[in-house]
Design an enzyme around this catalytic site. Structure first.
Site, PDB file in Angstrom:
ATOM      1  N   ARG A  88      -6.938   0.841  12.497  1.00  0.00           N
ATOM      2  CA  ARG A  88      -7.130   2.304  13.070  1.00  0.00           C
ATOM      3  C   ARG A  88      -8.030   3.028  14.299  1.00  0.00           C
ATOM      4  NH1 ARG A  88      -8.244   5.653   8.053  1.00  0.00           N
ATOM      5  NH2 ARG A  88      -7.754   7.559   9.001  1.00  0.00           N
ATOM      6  N   HIS A 119       1.497  -1.371   0.250  1.00  0.00           N
ATOM      7  CA  HIS A 119      -0.141   0.409  -0.038  1.00  0.00           C
ATOM      8  C   HIS A 119       0.465   0.874  -0.221  1.00  0.00           C
ATOM      9  CE1 HIS A 119      -3.980   2.060   1.724  1.00  0.00           C
ATOM     10  NE2 HIS A 119      -3.058   3.152   1.652  1.00  0.00           N
ATOM     11  N   GLU A 141      -5.815  16.864   0.660  1.00  0.00           N
ATOM     12  CA  GLU A 141      -6.605  17.300   1.271  1.00  0.00           C
ATOM     13  C   GLU A 141      -7.048  18.637   1.890  1.00  0.00           C
ATOM     14  OE1 GLU A 141      -6.516  12.584   2.356  1.00  0.00           O
ATOM     15  OE2 GLU A 141      -5.351  14.066   2.271  1.00  0.00           O
ATOM     16  N   HIS A 178      -9.734   0.945   1.222  1.00  0.00           N
ATOM     17  CA  HIS A 178      -9.652   1.837   2.558  1.00  0.00           C
ATOM     18  C   HIS A 178     -11.035   1.998   3.527  1.00  0.00           C
ATOM     19  CE1 HIS A 178      -8.549   5.682   4.010  1.00  0.00           C
ATOM     20  NE2 HIS A 178      -9.815   6.004   4.114  1.00  0.00           N
ATOM     21  N   ARG A 215     -14.644  10.930   3.399  1.00  0.00           N
ATOM     22  CA  ARG A 215     -13.994  11.995   2.039  1.00  0.00           C
ATOM     23  C   ARG A 215     -14.499  10.510   0.815  1.00  0.00           C
ATOM     24  NH1 ARG A 215      -7.887  11.058   4.356  1.00  0.00           N
ATOM     25  NH2 ARG A 215      -9.270   9.551   5.579  1.00  0.00           N
ATOM     26  N   ASP A 249       1.450   2.847   3.291  1.00  0.00           N
ATOM     27  CA  ASP A 249       0.592   3.951   3.691  1.00  0.00           C
ATOM     28  C   ASP A 249       2.235   5.000   3.461  1.00  0.00           C
ATOM     29  OD1 ASP A 249      -1.595   5.721   2.463  1.00  0.00           O
ATOM     30  OD2 ASP A 249      -2.535   5.465   4.816  1.00  0.00           O
ATOM     31  N   THR A 284      -7.307   9.938  -1.964  1.00  0.00           N
ATOM     32  CA  THR A 284      -8.100  11.031  -1.957  1.00  0.00           C
ATOM     33  C   THR A 284      -8.015  11.298  -3.104  1.00  0.00           C
ATOM     34  OG1 THR A 284      -7.627  11.555   0.328  1.00  0.00           O
ATOM     35  CG2 THR A 284      -9.058  13.234  -0.886  1.00  0.00           C
ATOM     36  N   HIS A 309       2.035   4.901  -2.025  1.00  0.00           N
ATOM     37  CA  HIS A 309       1.440   6.146  -2.427  1.00  0.00           C
ATOM     38  C   HIS A 309       2.361   6.793  -3.632  1.00  0.00           C
ATOM     39  CE1 HIS A 309      -2.245   7.006  -1.040  1.00  0.00           C
ATOM     40  NE2 HIS A 309      -2.185   6.665  -0.171  1.00  0.00           N
ATOM     41  N   TYR A 354      -9.679   6.521  -4.579  1.00  0.00           N
ATOM     42  CA  TYR A 354     -10.729   6.221  -3.518  1.00  0.00           C
ATOM     43  C   TYR A 354     -12.252   6.268  -4.400  1.00  0.00           C
ATOM     44  CZ  TYR A 354      -8.983   7.841   0.948  1.00  0.00           C
ATOM     45  OH  TYR A 354      -8.145   7.185   2.544  1.00  0.00           O
TER      46      TYR A 354
END
Length: 404
Positions: free
Chosen positions: A242, A76, A85, A210, A178, A298, A114, A78, A145
């Site tokens: 989380r 995972h 955001e 997510h 989101r 992440d 996002t 990016h 997303y």
């Protein structure tokens, strides 16, 4: 095309490597072993040392008993940078090659978050291909997303069928302010596209989900398992640590056949969350299938905090180094390396159907990490090529400075 000098450098870099005196965790413990790497693979491993003729021009790497593990798989990431955001200035820059290799990561799976508008699938696939050219194993998820998913060919299924590096769809957001607030029918349509594309291609064909902080948690996934014929392995929720209640839901889903992904993000004292190391130990102690849990970083994504009105109040950035950091924390607790290493290596390889990765054995890919006494990566080999030697970067991305 490579010029003559570049071809010569590449050929020199591809010399066979004989690794001596490695304490191998494959991820199961195999003790002191010697390995021969050639053509990007492990072509031999044994407890008796090899004596090779000088004409073979083999590089030798004597580990002196240091631990040798499979390269970490960060499922995972990016790779184009995440964020966005809190305005355009909050778009996180794309991590460079050595940010992964210094962290012992030899394989990444890139995705959009996002911001799947200013950053899209063309940039994602181009970045994955660039990382491949620089020597990293890199793959990606289609979409982002939101629904409808952003695609290159106009449909998720054809993206997965015709674009080599795409393994599934992700990170589709649920239970998050989101998200595009998908309904069950919309979720099932995307999941079915993933599943069928996986059948057609032999790819993972998973839906990487997510999970936000919303109270609905994993309700949509439970309903999908209750009301449809789709295999549980298609649904792959991430960020499940989380919230503590969400994590309990995730363990129940793992017992039903889902693979769940823990995120190695910072957790403050008293926070309603589990750190990656706490979550992994709780998962293993629960008796849920140990092969259905993975840990990702992440990396490159923002780690935002929001107020009650959904405005960003603070932001961190994920790092692939969080994987080894969490592994070191587990080892410091006295946990056996072999018990937790599969969550960072083999489990992800099996879920993603990346044959030859996540394990050390003859015929497997030569993606290897040497750990020093403190648990840091001191040597990293990807596809038989050294990227890190004695803690120093020896292969860099095209636009990295020597001090990067």
């Amino acid at each position: 095309m490579l010029d003559g000098a570049a071809r010569a450098r590449h050929a020199a870099a591809m010399k066979p490597i004989l690794i001596r005196n490695a304490d191998v965790f494959a991820p199961e413990p195999l003790g002191r072993q010697h390995l021969l790497l050639a053509g990007g693979r492990i072509i031999w491993m044994g407890s008796t040392d090899l004596e090779l003729p000088p004409v073979l021009d083999v590089d030798t790497l004597d580990l002196g008993g240091r631990r040798l593990i499979p390269g970490l798989i960060d499922g995972h990431v990016h790779v184009t940078g995440g964020g966005g955001e809190a305005g355009f200035a909050s778009r996180v820059p794309a991590p460079k090659l050595s940010r992964y290799t210094r962290a012992g990561v030899t394989t990444v799976v890139g995705l959009l978050g996002t911001d799947d508008v200013s950053r899209g699938p063309r940039e994602l696939v181009a970045t994955v291909n660039a990382l491949r050219e620089e020597g990293l194993n890199a793959f990606a998820y289609a979409g982002g997303y939101h629904l409808p998913p952003v695609t290159l060919t106009g449909a998720v299924r054809s993206d997965l069928v015709f674009i080599d590096c795409l393994l599934g769809v992700g990170e589709l957001a649920i239970s998050d302010h989101r998200s595009s607030q998908p309904t069950l029918d919309e979720l099932l349509r995307i999941a079915s596209e993933c599943h069928v594309a996986g059948l057609m291609t032999g790819k993972a064909g998973i839906l990487h989900l997510h999970l936000g902080d919303g109270p609905r948690g994993l309700e949509l996934v439970r309903r999908a398992l209750d009301e449809t014929e789709l295999p549980a392995r298609v649904f792959n929720p991430t960020h499940v640590n989380r919230r503590k209640a969400l994590f309990a839901e995730a363990i129940d889903l793992a017992r039903r056949g889902c693979h769940v992904d823990i995120t190695a993000f910072p957790v403050e004292d008293g926070e309603d969350a589990w750190s990656a190391e706490d979550a992994l130990m709780r998962y293993l102690d629960s008796g849920a299938p140990p092969n259905r849990v993975t840990i990702s970083s992440d990396a490159g994504g923002c780690l935002p905090c929001f107020d009650a009105e959904g405005r960003v109040t603070g932001m961190g950035v994920g790092e692939s180094g969080a994987l080894l950091e969490s592994l070191r924390a587990l080892l410091a607790r006295g946990v056996a390396l072999a018990d937790v290493l599969p969550a960072y290596t083999r489990n992800a390889a099996d879920l993603l159907r990346l044959g030859g990765k996540g394990r050390i054995e003859a015929g497997a890919d030569a993606d290897l990490v040497v750990l020093d006494e403190a648990g840091h990566a001191c040597d990293v080999i990807i596809g038989g090529l050294l990227h890190l030697r004695d803690g120093q970067v020896v292969r860099r991305g095209m636009f990295e400075h020597d001090s990067g």
